[in-house]
Design a protein around this motif. Sequence first.
Motif, mmCIF file in Angstrom:
data_model
loop_
_atom_site.group_PDB
_atom_site.id
_atom_site.type_symbol
_atom_site.label_atom_id
_atom_site.label_comp_id
_atom_site.label_asym_id
_atom_site.label_seq_id
_atom_site.Cartn_x
_atom_site.Cartn_y
_atom_site.Cartn_z
ATOM 1 N N PHE A 127 1.447 7.001 -6.066
ATOM 2 C CA PHE A 127 0.353 7.017 -7.314
ATOM 3 C C PHE A 127 -1.081 7.328 -7.148
ATOM 4 O O PHE A 127 -1.753 8.179 -8.077
ATOM 5 N N ASP A 128 -0.927 8.372 -6.099
ATOM 6 C CA ASP A 128 -2.245 9.181 -5.272
ATOM 7 C C ASP A 128 -1.890 10.457 -5.325
ATOM 8 O O ASP A 128 -2.791 11.318 -5.074
ATOM 9 N N GLU A 129 -0.527 10.566 -4.960
ATOM 10 C CA GLU A 129 -0.092 12.294 -5.080
ATOM 11 C C GLU A 129 -0.341 12.572 -6.612
ATOM 12 O O GLU A 129 -0.535 12.640 -7.518
ATOM 13 N N PRO A 130 -0.517 13.941 -5.770
ATOM 14 C CA PRO A 130 -1.411 15.194 -6.587
ATOM 15 C C PRO A 130 0.171 15.175 -8.264
ATOM 16 O O PRO A 130 1.165 15.652 -7.513
ATOM 17 N N ASP A 177 0.594 -1.653 0.241
ATOM 18 C CA ASP A 177 0.084 0.061 -0.243
ATOM 19 C C ASP A 177 1.012 1.296 -0.024
ATOM 20 O O ASP A 177 0.478 2.318 -0.456
ATOM 21 N N GLN A 178 1.726 1.616 0.905
ATOM 22 C CA GLN A 178 2.565 2.480 0.985
ATOM 23 C C GLN A 178 3.398 2.411 -0.236
ATOM 24 O O GLN A 178 3.442 3.727 -0.538
ATOM 25 N N HIS A 219 9.963 2.151 -4.843
ATOM 26 C CA HIS A 219 8.298 1.694 -5.299
ATOM 27 C C HIS A 219 8.536 1.655 -6.654
ATOM 28 O O HIS A 219 7.110 1.144 -6.674
ATOM 29 N N LYS A 271 1.789 2.114 -3.075
ATOM 30 C CA LYS A 271 0.389 3.039 -4.428
ATOM 31 C C LYS A 271 0.067 3.910 -3.873
ATOM 32 O O LYS A 271 -0.092 4.542 -4.324
ATOM 33 N N GLU A 272 0.550 4.088 -2.643
ATOM 34 C CA GLU A 272 0.413 5.743 -1.969
ATOM 35 C C GLU A 272 0.617 6.840 -3.027
ATOM 36 O O GLU A 272 0.999 7.785 -3.507
#
Length: 494
Positions: free
Chosen positions: A54-57, A48-49, A75, A51-52
Amino acid sequence: MQDKFISEKSLDPDDWDKFKKLLHDVADDLVHYLKTVGERPVWTNLPDQSKELFDEPLPISGSEYSDVYESVKEHILPYPTNNIHPRFWSWVGGTGTPSQLIADMVISAMNSGSLGLDETASTYVEIQLLDWLKELLDYPKSSSGLLVSGGSMANLVGLAVARTHAADYDVRDQGVNIKDNPRLMYYSSSETHSCIRKAIELLGLGSQSLKLIPINPDYTINLNLLQKAIQKDRQNGLIPACIIANVGTVNTGAIDPLDELSIIAKKEKLWMHADGAFGAIAKLSKKSKKLVAGLEKADSIAFDLHKWMHIQYDCGCTLIRGNAPHKETFSVIPPYIKKFDRGLASGPINFSEYGVQLSRSFKALRAWMALKIEGADRFGEQVEQNITQAKYLTELIDTSKKLELLTPTSLNIVNFRYIDTQVKNEDTNDFNAEILMRLHESGSSAPSSALLDGDFSIRVAITNHRSRKKDFENLVNDIVRIGDNYLKEYIINQ
Ligand SMILES: *Cc1c(COP(=O)(O)O)cnc(C)c1O
């Protein structure tokens, strides 16, 4: 007056020495990464860490080179498709070679647009590479061709030329005109890759123009039914245009009878296109090239360099026999890409006249360097090694009481499944899918799957120069062990 240009900038590093040091560190990391690839699991879930990330703006302002690289290293680098792993046998993945890391740095530094009309070394590298590829496939030197993104694009180019060849009206001008003209028909076996249908649809022919002919028990096209279909279409006023020969089908590696297909194509005056995405590369093996004899008779050949030739992604190629309307299919030359007699724009060829793309990467250098470093014979030996391994795996399955072969092994693809009398017939497919998922999750090896005549198959496609005999022994043991364990759960849940 204030100088408006005082703050001019570029995207170059502020500190070249610091940049060079980082690049050396990257080289160290990547060499280690490749050397130790077999010690890591073939597949693992992204944490999950990671994948985070890929949520960054959208990054509005930049970061340090080294910070961004560190996050790639942590990552991204550990979570590849992993077709570079010795026990990766999914789909048809190429392994690549370390030699091409050198090419990649050069390609990136040069960043050539590779138009062909540019009088540059990149143009000559691609032309020479194409000549080498023609020689490797026993194809005439007079044929035309170009590098493309992969098999899908290579097939599109070949089938587009077939369309120009077959239409007795100006298809570029009128589009595919079935209002005033009969439908153009393409024929191929039911085992044909999905990219063929995509190409036919993109060419505006409509998928009704693709007639899928049933196969024989060995998964090759049924020639009788092919000939009947051509005759029937002709009687119905349609225009038979093209036969697409499979040179190594994606499911089983079946090779259609190429000599016979070329005779039918000649007799019926049809274009013969060969989809040799990986199978064409069997031509490189001195021992097994006979399996693909007749490939050289095709009017066009589509094949991948990024699969069985281990050129780094992405790289495919189309070759078209001389005198064919190749240029007539694609050429559009506005003044801004006109060639000159001298200067930068005086290169020998305008590649845009032979395919869809205008600007292209200098991917030719990877294959050119790899061929120079390894030599063509070496690539052929690697192909042969995989064919031998496929035979060995086939024997292992044949002698196992718990495994069943689902198709004959014609080249480098092996299809099989786990069987036990306690598994109900209607559960066999799901049972084997569960084994495959557990195998992936164990990280030990990565075959993919196929659905063959309704049967779910564990499919091992061997286009891997790192695989060893032992890897296949482990695969068989793992599948039997996972299957036996799952069987216990299955029986309890009945
Ligand atoms: C892989 C493959 C294709 C498509 O090639 P890409 O390089 O993935 O676009 C077409 N035909 C066959 C037989 C293939 O194996």
